[in-house]
Each structure stands twice: as structure tokens, then as C-alpha cells.
Design an enzyme around this catalytic site. Structure first.
Site, PDB file in Angstrom:
ATOM      1  N   LYS A 198       8.280  -4.812   6.177  1.00  0.00           N
ATOM      2  CA  LYS A 198       7.803  -5.642   7.296  1.00  0.00           C
ATOM      3  C   LYS A 198       6.874  -6.755   6.805  1.00  0.00           C
ATOM      4  CE  LYS A 198       3.436  -4.106   7.565  1.00  0.00           C
ATOM      5  NZ  LYS A 198       2.224  -4.929   7.467  1.00  0.00           N
ATOM      6  N   THR A 249       3.225  -7.239  12.888  1.00  0.00           N
ATOM      7  CA  THR A 249       2.910  -8.098  11.746  1.00  0.00           C
ATOM      8  C   THR A 249       3.651  -9.427  11.808  1.00  0.00           C
ATOM      9  OG1 THR A 249       2.816  -6.003  10.554  1.00  0.00           O
ATOM     10  CG2 THR A 249       2.500  -7.961   9.261  1.00  0.00           C
TER      11      THR A 249
HETATM   12  O1  LIG Z   1      -2.372  -8.363   7.363  1.00  0.00           O
HETATM   13  P1  LIG Z   1      -1.116  -7.756   6.828  1.00  0.00           P
HETATM   14  O2  LIG Z   1       0.063  -8.683   6.934  1.00  0.00           O
HETATM   15  O3  LIG Z   1      -1.308  -7.203   5.448  1.00  0.00           O
HETATM   16  O4  LIG Z   1      -0.744  -6.496   7.770  1.00  0.00           O
HETATM   17  C1  LIG Z   1      -1.668  -5.484   7.971  1.00  0.00           C
HETATM   18  C2  LIG Z   1      -1.040  -4.182   8.443  1.00  0.00           C
HETATM   19  O5  LIG Z   1      -0.070  -3.717   7.537  1.00  0.00           O
HETATM   20  C3  LIG Z   1      -0.524  -4.198   9.839  1.00  0.00           C
HETATM   21  O6  LIG Z   1      -0.102  -2.910  10.229  1.00  0.00           O
END
Ligand SMILES: O=P(O)(O)OC[C@H](O)CO
Ligand SMILES: NC(=O)c1ccc[n+]([C@@H]2O[C@H](COP(=O)([O-])OP(=O)(O)OC[C@H]3O[C@@H](n4cnc5c(N)ncnc54)[C@H](O)[C@@H]3O)[C@@H](O)[C@H]2O)c1
Length: 299
Positions: free
Chosen positions: A165, A222
Site C-alpha cells: 500500500k 494511505t
Molecule cells: O505515512 P505513511 O505513508 O508511512 O503511512 C503510515 C501508515 O502505514 C498508515 O497506516
């Protein structure tokens, strides 16, 4: 919950601090990191490693080196909170940890969870994934009432979702940065979900994981918020900023940058069709985002 449970978070970045904050509602949770930080219950690494329960909140790319340099197994029960696949080796975190820790002492955290919202005590729901259900339930019981916890045995499914993701969030940021519209972003996220399921199924992930919190839940979060570091990387790439500058200004980890290369390597090796992750890996190497969009649409 007994305050006598001995537990420590390893890594005091955004996520490590948010997890320590959350767990401090139910128990005394220690935290350590390579640099001393003015945080309550901050302890030395030596003291943290004596705890019965450890939560790893280090970036995925440094985990192997960190374990090699610092870790000796002495019965600790572990929850891995990082989300990423190791670039170069294409190793999943459960494979890396398996060199140091028996499988029944390992669990993995997944689900939609921005550190900044956890730090405000806002509600969310997460999953503790382990082949050892007793261990999952032990960790689940440590979380405060504003974080609903589920358990699952699908470790590889959770890992693939959490890592993939981040790459799709970069893609979504690019899509929005190029002002391609809401239809385009929804199409991208939907096709991304299909793509990450195809990739995960190859490695033995379960279908239902992609529809739940670890999959759709974390992907929708995300890939649709500027709170995501990965999404912001995509936005800036679309503006034509250099990756080096973006990462320097970000000052925090954006796992999708490394994971896209790992997925590229793994899907090439195993002949898995992963067009979105493929284009993101090329964009991060300098391909023009608008050409990638054209290529994806004509693929
Ligand atoms: O800020 P990111 O893109 O690393 O996402 C944070 C977390 O994985 C969200 O669940
Ligand atoms: N921030 C979130 O909202 C969030 C939520 C869920 C999962 N995660 C995952 O948690 C992991 C950590 O993310 P974060 O948000 O805490 O990142 P961050 O950039 O805020 O912090 C990373 C921490 O790791 C430390 N670190 C880096 N290299 C190190 C090394 N070689 N040895 C020891 N320490 C080292 C840094 O000093 C820093 O404190 C990532 O895999 C991320 O995807 C983050």
C-alpha cells in the site's frame, strides 16, 4: 492490565513514539532508540532488550543490520510494527526475523494507523498477525480502548498489504499531483488492490486479508491522505521535484520508495504482473510520471 508487564518499543521515530503513547494507557511501556530522546520511560538499549515483550518500530530497510548488530534471542516475544520489503534481497520481514527469533515468538502489526492520529488518541482498528494465536492475543490485550484489535494468522498477507500500500500511495499522490481527477484515483486504488492481491497470493496470502483492515483499510487510508509520507512523495514527484530533495525535506521514512524496488525485483523474478508498482519503480529512477500514466492506460 498489570503495570508489571515488561515491554519496550525499539525505535523512537513517529510510529515508535505513537505506539509507546498508546500502550502507556494500559501499562508502563519503555522506549529506546539510537539517539537519547527526552521521552518518559526512555531507557538504554540494554535495558529495553531485557523486556519480555518487544515492539520493533524501525524502518524495514535497517532491520536486518540492526538485528545482526544488537539482538540475541533470550525468549523475548516480538511485535514487528514496520511495513516494508527489503530492497536488494526482496526479503519479507518475517523471513529476516526468522533468522533471529523462533516463529512462535513473532507477530506483525497491520491496519490503518497514522502515528499522528494515534498520538491524539483518535480511534482506529488494527490487526496482530501471528502463527501463534496466543501471542497475538497477548499483544492485542496491551492496546488501549481507542484502538480496536483483531488477530489473524495470515502473516504474509498482512506483510504484503502493509508494504504494497505504500507503493500504491506514491502512485496515488502522483495521480493527484498531476490533477488527473477523482475517477482516476479511484481507478488506480481499485486496480492497485487487485495488483497487491495478485502479488500476495503468489506468496501464499489469504484472500480475506486484502478486503479487511490490513488490505483495503490501510490502502484507502494511505492512498487518499496528505498525512501519508508515501502519498506526499508522489505529490512532489508529480511536481517535478527530485527524489533526493523530497526525501531530504521529508526527514522521515517513506517505505514505498524502497519497497517498489523490492516488488520490481520479486515480480520480475517470479513473473508476477504488477504494472503499477513497476511504473512507480521506474518513476523513482527518473521516468517522467506523465509517460507512466500513458503507459499504464495503454497496457
Ligand atoms: O505515512 P505513511 O505513508 O508511512 O503511512 C503510515 C501508515 O502505514 C498508515 O497506516
Ligand atoms: N508513522 C506512521 O504513521 C506509521 C504507521 C504504521 C507503520 N509505520 C512503519 O513504522 C516504521 C517506522 O516508521 P516511523 O514513522 O517511525 O519512521 P520515522 O522516520 O519517524 O522514524 C524512524 C526511526 O528509526 C530510526 N533509525 C533509522 N535508521 C536506524 C538504524 N540504522 N538503527 C537504529 N535506528 C534507526 C530513526 O532514528 C528514527 O527514529 C516504518 O516501517 C513505517 O512504515 C509507520
Amino acid at each position: 492490565m498489570s503495570k508489571s508487564v515488561s515491554i519496550a518499543v525499539i525505535g523512537a521515530g513517529k510510529w515508535g513514539q505513537a505506539l509507546q503513547f498508546a500502550l502507556s494507557f494500559t501499562l508502563t511501556c519503555k522506549i529506546t532508540s539510537r539517539h537519547i530522546k527526552p521521552i518518559e520511560n526512555f531507557v538504554s538499549l540494554e535495558e529495553a532488550l531485557k523486556c519480555e515483550y518487544l515492539i520493533f518500530a524501525l524502518p524495514a530497510q535497517v532491520v536486518r543490520g540492526w538485528l545482526e548488530a544488537h539482538f540475541t534471542f533470550s525468549g523475548q516475544k516480538i511485535l514487528v510494527a514496520a511495513k516494508g520489503i527489503e530492497q536488494g534481497s526482496g526479503s519479507f520481514l518475517n523471513e529476516i526475523f526468522a533468522h533471529y527469533v523462533p516463529e512462535d515468538h513473532l507477530s506483525f502489526l497491520s491496519g490503518p494507523s497514522f502515528a499522528s492520529e494515534v498520538m491524539k488518541g483518535l480511534p482506529t482498528a488494527v490487526v496482530i498477525n501471528s502463527s501463534n494465536e496466543t501471542l497475538s492475543k497477548e499483544f492485542a490485550a496491551f492496546f488501549p480502548s481507542f484502538i480496536k484489535t483483531y488477530t489473524s494468522k495470515d502473516v504474509i498477507g498482512a506483510e504484503v498489504c502493509g508494504a504494497y500500500k505504500n507503493v500504491l500511495a506514491i502512485a496515488s499522490g502522483i495521480c493527484d499531483g498531476l490533477k488527473l481527477g477523482n475517477n482516476a484515483r479511484a481507478s488506480l486504488i481499485a486496480r492497485g488492490l487487485v495488483e497487491m492481491r495478485r502479488f500476495g497470493k503468489y506468496f501464499g496470502a489469504h484472500d480475506e486479508t486484502f478486503l479487511g483492515l490490513s488490505g483495503a483499510g490501510d490502502l484507502f487510508l494511505t492512498a487518499s491522505s496528505t498525512l501519508s509520507r508515501n502519498y506526499r512523495v508522489g505529490l512532489f514527484l508529480a511536481e517535478g521535484k527530485k527524489l533526493e530533495t523530497i526525501l531530504e525535506e521529508l526527514g522521515e521514512v517513506a517505505e514505498g520508495v524502497f519497497t517498489s524496488a523490492a516488488i520490481f525485483e520479486l515480480s520480475t523474478k517470479h513473473t508476477i504482473y504488477t504494472p503499477i508498482a513497476h511504473e512507480i519503480a521506474l518513476i523513482l529512477k527518473g521516468k517522467e510520471p506523465r509517460i507512466s500514466v500513458k503507459d499504464l492506460l495503454s497496457d
